[in-house]
Design an enzyme around this catalytic site. Structure first.
Site, PDB file in Angstrom:
ATOM      1  N   HIS A   1      -2.091  -6.054  -6.455  1.00 16.61           N
ATOM      2  CA  HIS A   1      -1.911  -7.112  -7.315  1.00 16.61           C
ATOM      3  C   HIS A   1      -1.058  -8.180  -6.760  1.00 16.61           C
ATOM      4  O   HIS A   1      -0.396  -8.081  -5.621  1.00 16.61           O
ATOM      5  CB  HIS A   1      -0.999  -6.708  -8.583  1.00 16.61           C
ATOM      6  CG  HIS A   1      -1.349  -5.485  -9.308  1.00 16.61           C
ATOM      7  ND1 HIS A   1      -0.719  -4.532  -9.914  1.00 16.61           N
ATOM      8  CD2 HIS A   1      -2.867  -5.284  -9.684  1.00 16.61           C
ATOM      9  CE1 HIS A   1      -1.455  -3.797 -10.326  1.00 16.61           C
ATOM     10  NE2 HIS A   1      -2.687  -4.011 -10.328  1.00 16.61           N
TER      11      HIS A   1
ATOM     12  N   GLU B   1      -8.321  -5.497  -9.068  1.00 22.13           N
ATOM     13  CA  GLU B   1      -8.778  -5.557 -10.451  1.00 22.13           C
ATOM     14  C   GLU B   1      -8.502  -6.791 -11.152  1.00 22.13           C
ATOM     15  O   GLU B   1      -8.003  -6.996 -12.130  1.00 22.13           O
ATOM     16  CB  GLU B   1      -8.487  -4.251 -11.260  1.00 22.13           C
ATOM     17  CG  GLU B   1      -7.264  -3.678 -11.049  1.00 22.13           C
ATOM     18  CD  GLU B   1      -6.052  -4.060 -11.662  1.00 22.13           C
ATOM     19  OE1 GLU B   1      -6.061  -5.275 -12.216  1.00 22.13           O
ATOM     20  OE2 GLU B   1      -4.959  -3.543 -11.879  1.00 22.13           O
TER      21      GLU B   1
END
Length: 199
Positions: free
Chosen positions: A118, A156
């Site tokens: 992230h 993602e």
């Protein structure tokens, strides 16, 4: 076992600086160090509450909220929190996680040593493609060096975050598919270990 997931025992988390290299294109040192809650809490809180970051992370809140968030991650053996620095000046926050124990695992065939990331750039002065190329390649290189058994790095981002997806594709990540988390439509980005990216 984590919940119902069987996975390798994870090593103890490192402390302090974990990676450093000179970027001749920028004329600057890029480094990664582990997050220190006492040192970095106010900075993390400021970054998370900026409108641009809020739009993608949705983690705005108070100092107490963010202390709890970071303490939870500090106690979680599957996630490593990192601060990215240019010439020792913090500009970004990263989470590196073992994908098999993460929420991403049901959406692809997660390997035992796959890592996920992230990413958050908090300082406006360090945005832009040339800076992303520097820190994303450094973060990727660190994770590939950290454990030679890591075959893939995944991410993602929100499926409509075309700019970040484009930056990742420029660094060798492939957009595999889209899928739905409860809170967002995500794009599965995957970088496979190759001879070229092991240098």
């Amino acid at each position: 076992m984590t919940a119902t997931v069987s996975h390798p025992q994870r090593p103890a988390k490192p402390q302090g600086e974990v990676y450093r290299r000179f970027d001749p294109q920028l004329g600057a040192w890029i480094s990664l160090r582990t997050l220190d809650i006492e040192l970095d809490l106010e900075r993390f809180n400021r970054w998370q509450n900026t409108p641009r970051v809020l739009a993608f992370w949705d983690e705005g809140g108070s100092l107490d909220d963010h202390r709890q968030y970071l303490e939870k991650l500090a106690d979680d053996p599957h996630t490593l929190t990192l601060i990215g620095c240019f010439d020792d000046q913090p500009f970004a926050y990263f989470e590196a996680y073992w994908a098999k124990e993460d929420r991403i695992a049901p959406f692809y065939d997660a390997g035992d040593y796959d890592r996920g990331i992230h990413m958050l750039v908090g300082e406006q002065a360090h945005r832009g493609p040339h800076k992303v190329a520097s820190w994303l390649s450094a973060l990727t290189d660190y994770l590939l060096q950290d454990d030679p058994r890591t075959r893939r790095i995944v991410a993602e981002p929100r499926a409509d975050n075309d700019k970040m997806i484009g930056y990742m594709q420029a660094q060798g990540y492939a957009r595999i598919k889209e899928f739905d988390f409860p809170h967002k439509r995500a794009a599965l980005m995957v970088l496979e270990r190759t001879i070229e990216n092991q240098r």
